[in-house]
Motif scaffolding. Structure first.
Motif, PDB file in Angstrom:
ATOM      1  N   TRP A 294       0.723  -1.279  -0.104  1.00 13.96           N
ATOM      2  CA  TRP A 294      -0.040  -0.103   0.095  1.00 13.96           C
ATOM      3  C   TRP A 294       0.885   1.271  -0.049  1.00 13.96           C
ATOM      4  N   LEU A 295       0.295   2.149  -0.689  1.00 19.12           N
ATOM      5  CA  LEU A 295       0.997   3.595  -0.750  1.00 19.12           C
ATOM      6  C   LEU A 295       1.379   4.093   0.787  1.00 19.12           C
ATOM      7  N   ALA A 296       0.362   4.015   1.500  1.00 20.70           N
ATOM      8  CA  ALA A 296       0.376   4.650   2.786  1.00 20.70           C
ATOM      9  C   ALA A 296       1.439   3.997   3.555  1.00 20.70           C
ATOM     10  N   ASP A 297       1.617   2.820   3.479  1.00 18.73           N
ATOM     11  CA  ASP A 297       2.779   1.961   4.122  1.00 18.73           C
ATOM     12  C   ASP A 297       4.093   2.555   3.567  1.00 18.73           C
ATOM     13  N   LEU A 298       4.157   2.542   2.127  1.00 22.22           N
ATOM     14  CA  LEU A 298       5.525   2.914   1.929  1.00 22.22           C
ATOM     15  C   LEU A 298       5.908   4.449   2.432  1.00 22.22           C
ATOM     16  N   LEU A 299       4.851   5.380   2.289  1.00 24.30           N
ATOM     17  CA  LEU A 299       4.927   6.825   3.090  1.00 24.30           C
ATOM     18  C   LEU A 299       5.432   6.752   4.330  1.00 24.30           C
ATOM     19  N   GLN A 300       4.660   5.727   5.149  1.00 27.35           N
ATOM     20  CA  GLN A 300       4.903   5.574   6.542  1.00 27.35           C
ATOM     21  C   GLN A 300       6.688   5.218   6.846  1.00 27.35           C
ATOM     22  N   GLN A 301       7.006   4.386   6.000  1.00 27.38           N
ATOM     23  CA  GLN A 301       8.407   3.895   6.051  1.00 27.38           C
ATOM     24  C   GLN A 301       9.303   5.001   5.992  1.00 27.38           C
ATOM     25  N   GLY A 302       9.243   5.997   4.957  1.00 31.45           N
ATOM     26  CA  GLY A 302      10.028   7.013   4.423  1.00 31.45           C
ATOM     27  C   GLY A 302       9.827   8.372   5.241  1.00 31.45           C
TER      28      GLY A 302
ATOM     29  N   ALA B 253      -3.658  10.547  -9.707  1.00 29.04           N
ATOM     30  CA  ALA B 253      -3.743  12.084  -9.244  1.00 29.04           C
ATOM     31  C   ALA B 253      -4.108  12.057  -7.801  1.00 29.04           C
ATOM     32  N   ARG B 254      -4.876  10.731  -7.183  1.00 26.25           N
ATOM     33  CA  ARG B 254      -5.476  10.851  -5.920  1.00 26.25           C
ATOM     34  C   ARG B 254      -4.110  10.251  -5.016  1.00 26.25           C
ATOM     35  N   ALA B 255      -3.048   9.315  -5.582  1.00 23.93           N
ATOM     36  CA  ALA B 255      -2.132   8.960  -5.144  1.00 23.93           C
ATOM     37  C   ALA B 255      -1.017  10.422  -4.818  1.00 23.93           C
ATOM     38  N   LEU B 256      -0.998  11.067  -5.823  1.00 18.57           N
ATOM     39  CA  LEU B 256      -0.206  12.298  -5.817  1.00 18.57           C
ATOM     40  C   LEU B 256      -0.714  13.163  -4.710  1.00 18.57           C
ATOM     41  N   ASP B 257      -2.021  13.516  -4.344  1.00 24.27           N
ATOM     42  CA  ASP B 257      -2.376  14.063  -3.377  1.00 24.27           C
ATOM     43  C   ASP B 257      -1.799  13.466  -1.786  1.00 24.27           C
ATOM     44  N   GLU B 258      -1.928  11.900  -1.987  1.00 25.53           N
ATOM     45  CA  GLU B 258      -1.452  11.556  -0.545  1.00 25.53           C
ATOM     46  C   GLU B 258       0.210  11.622  -0.334  1.00 25.53           C
ATOM     47  N   ILE B 259       0.584  11.786  -1.402  1.00 24.54           N
ATOM     48  CA  ILE B 259       2.090  11.929  -1.687  1.00 24.54           C
ATOM     49  C   ILE B 259       2.417  13.350  -0.881  1.00 24.54           C
ATOM     50  N   ALA B 260       1.623  14.317  -1.354  1.00 18.88           N
ATOM     51  CA  ALA B 260       1.896  15.734  -0.847  1.00 18.88           C
ATOM     52  C   ALA B 260       1.390  15.800   0.640  1.00 18.88           C
TER      53      ALA B 260
ATOM     54  N   ARG C 174       6.275  17.846  -5.077  1.00 15.30           N
ATOM     55  CA  ARG C 174       5.973  17.002  -6.250  1.00 15.30           C
ATOM     56  C   ARG C 174       6.469  17.879  -7.525  1.00 15.30           C
ATOM     57  N   VAL C 175       7.436  17.313  -8.172  1.00 17.49           N
ATOM     58  CA  VAL C 175       8.228  18.144  -9.316  1.00 17.49           C
ATOM     59  C   VAL C 175       7.815  17.111 -10.529  1.00 17.49           C
ATOM     60  N   GLY C 176       6.999  17.722 -11.450  1.00 21.20           N
ATOM     61  CA  GLY C 176       6.951  16.879 -12.733  1.00 21.20           C
ATOM     62  C   GLY C 176       7.852  17.375 -13.845  1.00 21.20           C
ATOM     63  N   LEU C 177       8.604  16.389 -14.646  1.00 20.24           N
ATOM     64  CA  LEU C 177       9.501  16.499 -15.581  1.00 20.24           C
ATOM     65  C   LEU C 177       9.014  16.919 -17.021  1.00 20.24           C
TER      66      LEU C 177
ATOM     67  N   SER D 210      -1.176  18.652 -13.408  1.00 20.56           N
ATOM     68  CA  SER D 210      -1.890  19.511 -12.634  1.00 20.56           C
ATOM     69  C   SER D 210      -1.832  19.361 -11.025  1.00 20.56           C
ATOM     70  N   HIS D 211      -1.451  17.991 -10.734  1.00 26.79           N
ATOM     71  CA  HIS D 211      -1.031  17.673  -9.371  1.00 26.79           C
ATOM     72  C   HIS D 211       0.229  17.601  -9.036  1.00 26.79           C
ATOM     73  N   CYS D 212       1.039  18.276  -9.793  1.00 27.37           N
ATOM     74  CA  CYS D 212       2.605  18.513  -9.242  1.00 27.37           C
ATOM     75  C   CYS D 212       2.509  20.017  -8.661  1.00 27.37           C
ATOM     76  N   ASP D 213       3.457  20.250  -7.787  1.00 24.13           N
ATOM     77  CA  ASP D 213       3.649  21.263  -7.161  1.00 24.13           C
ATOM     78  C   ASP D 213       4.385  22.329  -8.200  1.00 24.13           C
ATOM     79  N   GLU D 214       5.499  21.752  -8.515  1.00 24.65           N
ATOM     80  CA  GLU D 214       6.081  22.370  -9.690  1.00 24.65           C
ATOM     81  C   GLU D 214       6.185  21.655 -11.141  1.00 24.65           C
ATOM     82  N   LEU D 215       6.518  22.395 -12.186  1.00 24.46           N
ATOM     83  CA  LEU D 215       6.954  21.547 -13.169  1.00 24.46           C
ATOM     84  C   LEU D 215       8.217  22.162 -13.640  1.00 24.46           C
ATOM     85  N   ALA D 216       9.148  21.248 -14.155  1.00 21.86           N
ATOM     86  CA  ALA D 216      10.571  21.476 -14.314  1.00 21.86           C
ATOM     87  C   ALA D 216      11.370  20.748 -15.638  1.00 21.86           C
ATOM     88  N   ARG D 217      12.218  21.053 -15.969  1.00 24.52           N
ATOM     89  CA  ARG D 217      12.774  20.446 -17.388  1.00 24.52           C
ATOM     90  C   ARG D 217      14.431  20.114 -16.933  1.00 24.52           C
TER      91      ARG D 217
END
Length: 248
Positions: free
Chosen positions: A89-97, A165-172, A178-181, A215-222
């Motif tokens: 589960w994503l929540a378990d991974l995020l908890q580990q880190g 998209a929901r996962a990116l919200d959970e990650i935030a 969140r940086v999108g390339l 649209s679910h990234c905080d920044e876009l970068a190259r």
């Protein structure tokens, strides 16, 4: 500790992938969470590996092994059939880190198993927290991924999610920036990352990142590549981005 991650059926009939090549096979043997069901090998290859005593082995010629793998896959004298790893589960991974600043990789519909495997290899090299992909439009565990990952499939946590998209919200919510390339961004990756925990979001081969994902990234970068080249392969871009994150 071995990683647990999402899985789906691969090329073997009962949902069991076949791995080949000494690095991928040795890593599977070393992972206590990986169940190996069958082994086919030449006597020479089997002598060079620490093969589990409780797994049946069929000794075979090189030509026989070639029939067990796709096309001209370099089996190096050994092929194994395995169970896919359990879901994570994503929540378990995020908890580990939560207590470290290791980066996270998010792949938006990257479907080429060679690219996914290569990204896993880079992720292991730079000690990434894990890789997140959609449940659909992402390849299952397979021998191709295992071979390209060169053992990293067994040690890099891989989480599959139904809604990216929901996962990116959970990650935030877990504190990641969140940086999108994307090649269209005006700022470079170094300018966008800052010093906080970072989730690097990469889009599919050719099409790039979907608009909803961006649209679910905080920044876009190259990446600051030469105008002589339009873009980089997604696995190359991931490796460079991870180096940049590690060099902050």
């Amino acid at each position: 500790m071995a990683a647990r991650r999402g899985h789906r059926p691969s090329q073997a009939p009962a949902g069991r992938p076949r791995f080949w090549g000494r690095h991928a096979v040795a890593a599977a043997f070393e992972n206590p969470e990986r169940v190996v069901r069958k082994i086919w090998a030449t006597r020479e290859a089997s002598a060079a590996l620490d093969i589990p005593a409780d797994v049946p082995i069929v000794y075979a010629e090189v030509t026989d092994l070639a029939r067990l793998v796709p096309g001209d896959a370099p089996h190096q004298g050994i092929v194994i059939e395995v169970d896919p790893l359990e879901d994570m589960w994503l929540a378990d991974l995020l908890q580990q880190g939560q207590d470290d600043k290791r980066p996270l990789i998010v792949l938006d519909q990257v479907t080429d198993p060679h690219n996914v495997g290569a990204i896993m290899r880079s992720a292991a090299a730079f000690d990434v927290l894990g890789i997140v992909t959609p449940d659909r439009h992402a390849p299952p565990e397979s021998g191709t991924i295992a071979r390209a990952a060169s053992g990293a499939l067994e040690i890099v946590p891989w989480v599959r999610v139904v809604n990216l998209a929901r996962a990116l919200d959970e990650i935030a919510e877990a504190g990641f920036w969140r940086v999108g390339l994307t090649g269209e961004a005006t700022q470079t990756l170094n300018q966008a990352m800052g010093t906080q925990r970072v989730a690097l979001v990469l889009g599919a081969e050719g099409e790039g990142m979907r608009q909803n994902t961006a649209s679910h990234c905080d920044e876009l970068a190259r990446l600051p590549i030469s105008p002589k080249m339009e873009s980089l392969n997604v696995s190359n871009a991931a490796a460079i981005a991870l180096y940049a994150a590690a060099s902050r």
